[in-house]
Design a protein around this motif. Structure first.
Motif, PDB file in Angstrom:
ATOM      1  N   VAL A 164       6.801  12.716  14.339  1.00 40.48           N
ATOM      2  CA  VAL A 164       6.464  11.295  14.437  1.00 40.48           C
ATOM      3  C   VAL A 164       7.765  10.497  14.495  1.00 40.48           C
ATOM      4  N   ALA A 165       7.970   9.816  15.620  1.00 42.83           N
ATOM      5  CA  ALA A 165       9.213   9.069  15.856  1.00 42.83           C
ATOM      6  C   ALA A 165       8.936   7.574  15.873  1.00 42.83           C
ATOM      7  N   SER A 166      10.030   6.811  15.822  1.00 43.73           N
ATOM      8  CA  SER A 166       9.939   5.352  15.838  1.00 43.73           C
ATOM      9  C   SER A 166       9.165   4.846  14.616  1.00 43.73           C
ATOM     10  N   ILE A 167       9.479   5.456  13.476  1.00 45.62           N
ATOM     11  CA  ILE A 167       8.861   5.067  12.198  1.00 45.62           C
ATOM     12  C   ILE A 167       9.521   3.794  11.690  1.00 45.62           C
ATOM     13  N   ARG A 168       8.697   2.873  11.201  1.00 46.19           N
ATOM     14  CA  ARG A 168       9.233   1.570  10.773  1.00 46.19           C
ATOM     15  C   ARG A 168       9.160   1.345   9.261  1.00 46.19           C
ATOM     16  N   HIS A 169       8.245   2.043   8.562  1.00 47.19           N
ATOM     17  CA  HIS A 169       8.068   1.788   7.124  1.00 47.19           C
ATOM     18  C   HIS A 169       7.419   2.990   6.436  1.00 47.19           C
ATOM     19  N   PRO A 170       7.435   3.020   5.093  1.00 45.69           N
ATOM     20  CA  PRO A 170       6.926   4.193   4.360  1.00 45.69           C
ATOM     21  C   PRO A 170       5.462   4.539   4.627  1.00 45.69           C
ATOM     22  N   VAL A 171       4.624   3.540   4.909  1.00 40.25           N
ATOM     23  CA  VAL A 171       3.200   3.857   5.158  1.00 40.25           C
ATOM     24  C   VAL A 171       3.063   4.748   6.401  1.00 40.25           C
ATOM     25  N   VAL A 173       5.060   7.078   7.119  1.00 44.14           N
ATOM     26  CA  VAL A 173       5.377   8.447   6.666  1.00 44.14           C
ATOM     27  C   VAL A 173       4.151   9.080   6.010  1.00 44.14           C
ATOM     28  N   VAL A 174       3.482   8.300   5.153  1.00 47.90           N
ATOM     29  CA  VAL A 174       2.285   8.797   4.459  1.00 47.90           C
ATOM     30  C   VAL A 174       1.203   9.158   5.488  1.00 47.90           C
ATOM     31  N   ALA A 176       1.541   9.817   8.628  1.00 52.74           N
ATOM     32  CA  ALA A 176       1.961  10.939   9.488  1.00 52.74           C
ATOM     33  C   ALA A 176       1.607  12.262   8.811  1.00 52.74           C
ATOM     34  N   ALA A 177       1.857  12.338   7.496  1.00 57.08           N
ATOM     35  CA  ALA A 177       1.532  13.554   6.746  1.00 57.08           C
ATOM     36  C   ALA A 177       0.020  13.767   6.719  1.00 57.08           C
ATOM     37  N   GLN A 178      -0.716  12.678   6.475  1.00 61.83           N
ATOM     38  CA  GLN A 178      -2.181  12.799   6.431  1.00 61.83           C
ATOM     39  C   GLN A 178      -2.747  13.239   7.773  1.00 61.83           C
ATOM     40  N   ALA A 179      -2.085  12.827   8.851  1.00 58.63           N
ATOM     41  CA  ALA A 179      -2.566  13.176  10.200  1.00 58.63           C
ATOM     42  C   ALA A 179      -2.241  14.629  10.553  1.00 58.63           C
ATOM     43  N   GLY A 180      -1.401  15.269   9.736  1.00 57.44           N
ATOM     44  CA  GLY A 180      -1.080  16.677  10.004  1.00 57.44           C
ATOM     45  C   GLY A 180       0.135  16.879  10.889  1.00 57.44           C
ATOM     46  N   ALA A 181       0.964  15.828  11.039  1.00 56.46           N
ATOM     47  CA  ALA A 181       2.209  16.001  11.811  1.00 56.46           C
ATOM     48  C   ALA A 181       3.159  16.879  11.003  1.00 56.46           C
ATOM     49  N   GLN A 182       3.924  17.717  11.703  1.00 57.53           N
ATOM     50  CA  GLN A 182       4.819  18.626  10.954  1.00 57.53           C
ATOM     51  C   GLN A 182       6.145  17.974  10.560  1.00 57.53           C
ATOM     52  N   ILE A 183       6.563  16.921  11.289  1.00 57.94           N
ATOM     53  CA  ILE A 183       7.868  16.287  11.031  1.00 57.94           C
ATOM     54  C   ILE A 183       7.732  14.758  11.125  1.00 57.94           C
ATOM     55  N   SER A 184       8.449  14.047  10.256  1.00 59.12           N
ATOM     56  CA  SER A 184       8.643  12.593  10.434  1.00 59.12           C
ATOM     57  C   SER A 184      10.128  12.345  10.536  1.00 59.12           C
ATOM     58  N   THR A 185      10.548  11.610  11.548  1.00 58.03           N
ATOM     59  CA  THR A 185      11.955  11.201  11.599  1.00 58.03           C
ATOM     60  C   THR A 185      12.022   9.711  11.335  1.00 58.03           C
ATOM     61  N   MET A 186      12.982   9.322  10.481  1.00 51.38           N
ATOM     62  CA  MET A 186      13.002   7.917  10.061  1.00 51.38           C
ATOM     63  C   MET A 186      14.426   7.392   9.917  1.00 51.38           C
ATOM     64  N   PRO A 187      14.617   6.067  10.109  1.00 53.26           N
ATOM     65  CA  PRO A 187      15.937   5.482   9.874  1.00 53.26           C
ATOM     66  C   PRO A 187      16.282   5.615   8.394  1.00 53.26           C
ATOM     67  N   PRO A 188      17.585   5.686   8.050  1.00 49.43           N
ATOM     68  CA  PRO A 188      17.987   5.798   6.643  1.00 49.43           C
ATOM     69  C   PRO A 188      17.344   4.726   5.757  1.00 49.43           C
ATOM     70  N   LYS A 189      17.147   3.531   6.302  1.00 50.51           N
ATOM     71  CA  LYS A 189      16.545   2.441   5.529  1.00 50.51           C
ATOM     72  C   LYS A 189      15.138   2.834   5.027  1.00 50.51           C
ATOM     73  N   VAL A 190      14.367   3.460   5.893  1.00 55.15           N
ATOM     74  CA  VAL A 190      13.008   3.876   5.495  1.00 55.15           C
ATOM     75  C   VAL A 190      13.074   5.041   4.509  1.00 55.15           C
ATOM     76  N   LEU A 194      11.457   5.342   0.465  1.00 49.47           N
ATOM     77  CA  LEU A 194      10.518   6.348  -0.051  1.00 49.47           C
ATOM     78  C   LEU A 194      10.704   6.586  -1.550  1.00 49.47           C
ATOM     79  N   PHE A 195      11.926   6.324  -2.051  1.00 48.67           N
ATOM     80  CA  PHE A 195      12.220   6.570  -3.464  1.00 48.67           C
ATOM     81  C   PHE A 195      11.745   5.437  -4.368  1.00 48.67           C
ATOM     82  N   LYS A 196      11.605   4.257  -3.783  1.00 48.80           N
ATOM     83  CA  LYS A 196      11.512   3.038  -4.574  1.00 48.80           C
ATOM     84  C   LYS A 196      10.116   2.715  -5.093  1.00 48.80           C
TER      85      LYS A 196
END
Ligand code: E4P
Length: 225
Positions: A164-171, A173-174, A176-190, A194-196
């Motif tokens: 999953v590319a062109s990710i803009r925010h943590p939701v 990522v969530v 993408a995982a629920q959809a069964g994608a094997q990888i998420s690529t994200m900018p360092p900001k996103v 994820l930790f916060k």
């Protein structure tokens, strides 16, 4: 789900890599244009630093030239993955590169049919861009769900990973995982987001403060038993 960082910035990659949480990196010409170093230095440094897949993008829409660049890109390391735009010429090159054992990431995927053709060409990774679809009022995550459900029954997902590319925010990522994608690529900001959680910060502050008072009480007991 694997976590990739979508950046060509060495310092940001090093920080995430040192935490042991990084599975790979995706770069593109735009990201490289934001850095000062020569692309060759950037690519070889990242490939050496990161254990997992590092996507390096080809810069042509001519099949022969893409194949030539693909072989050059592999010189950066065994983990270098050749990124190719999802065009007719690109997919022809992907088929040939994959047949000769060179892993490809088919990028700029915006439709289920493009994803299907990329999987048929034998791509190791396909990269649907969800944020750019959201930007034009189409639900990007619907595309991920469609692609996963389309490819799964025919076993394409055993060879091809949906990134999953062109990710803009943590939701993103969530979901993408629920959809069964094997990888998420994200900018360092996103990745940082994820930790916060504010309740974690408030809770930790309180625990640390209360522990100080326990320590003070114990110290008091030692002085006056
Ligand atoms: C993926 O490999 C791309 O580099 C990236 O996710 C593009 O994202 P953008 O839409 O934020 O440019």
């Amino acid at each position: 789900m694997k976590i990739f960082l979508d950046t060509a910035n060495i310092a940001q990659i090093k920080e995430a890599n040192d935490m042991g949480l990084l599975d790979g990196v995706t770069t593109n010409p735009t990201l490289v244009s934001q850095e000062k170093e020569d692309p060759e230095i950037l690519y070889s440094t990242i490939c050496k630093m990161v254990k997992g897949s590092v996507s390096v993008e080809t810069t042509s829409n001519n099949t022969e030239e893409i194949i030539r660049q693909g072989h050059e890109i592999r010189k950066y390391g065994r983990n270098a993955t050749v990124k190719v735009a999802c065009t007719r010429e690109g997919l022809k090159a992907v088929k040939m590169l994959e047949d000769s054992g060179i892993p490809c990431n088919v990028t700029l995927v915006f439709s289920p049919t493009q994803a299907f053709l990329a999987a048929k060409a034998g791509a190791t990774i396909i990269s649907p861009f969800i944020g750019r679809l959201d930007d034009i009022s189409y639900n990007g995550m619907d595309l991920i769900r469609t692609i996963v459900s389309m490819l799964k029954p025919y076993d394409y997902l055993k060879k091809t990973q949906v990134l999953v590319a062109s990710i803009r925010h943590p939701v993103h990522v969530v979901e993408a995982a629920q959809a069964g994608a094997q990888i998420s690529t994200m900018p360092p900001k996103v990745f940082d987001m994820l930790f916060k959680h504010p309740l974690t910060d408030i809770g930790l502050e309180r625990f640390l403060k209360d522990w100080e008072s326990v320590k003070a009480r114990m110290a008091q007991k030692v002085i006056s038993p």
